[in-house]
Design a protein around this motif. Structure first.
Motif: not given
Length: 58
Positions: A1-15
């Protein structure tokens, strides 16, 4: 689950290639405000993405 402070990536490979790993600064109404927590990219700008477009980063 994504929460404030999480490290994330975009699902679109180009982005993902351009943006890389981002930190979630705020979540509101199904959208995440993302920026960079590392000093090297500090000040590179803040982007807002729907939570459905993001996945947890490594």
């Amino acid at each position: 689950m994504i929460a404030k402070g999480s490290r994330v990536r975009h699902k679109d490979k180009e982005i993902d290639k351009i943006k890389g790993v981002m930190a979630v600064l705020e979540i509101k109404n199904g959208y995440a405000v993302c920026g960079y927590s590392d000093f090297e990219r500090y000040g590179k700008g803040i982007e807002t993405y729907p939570l459905t477009d993001l996945k947890l980063g490594e």
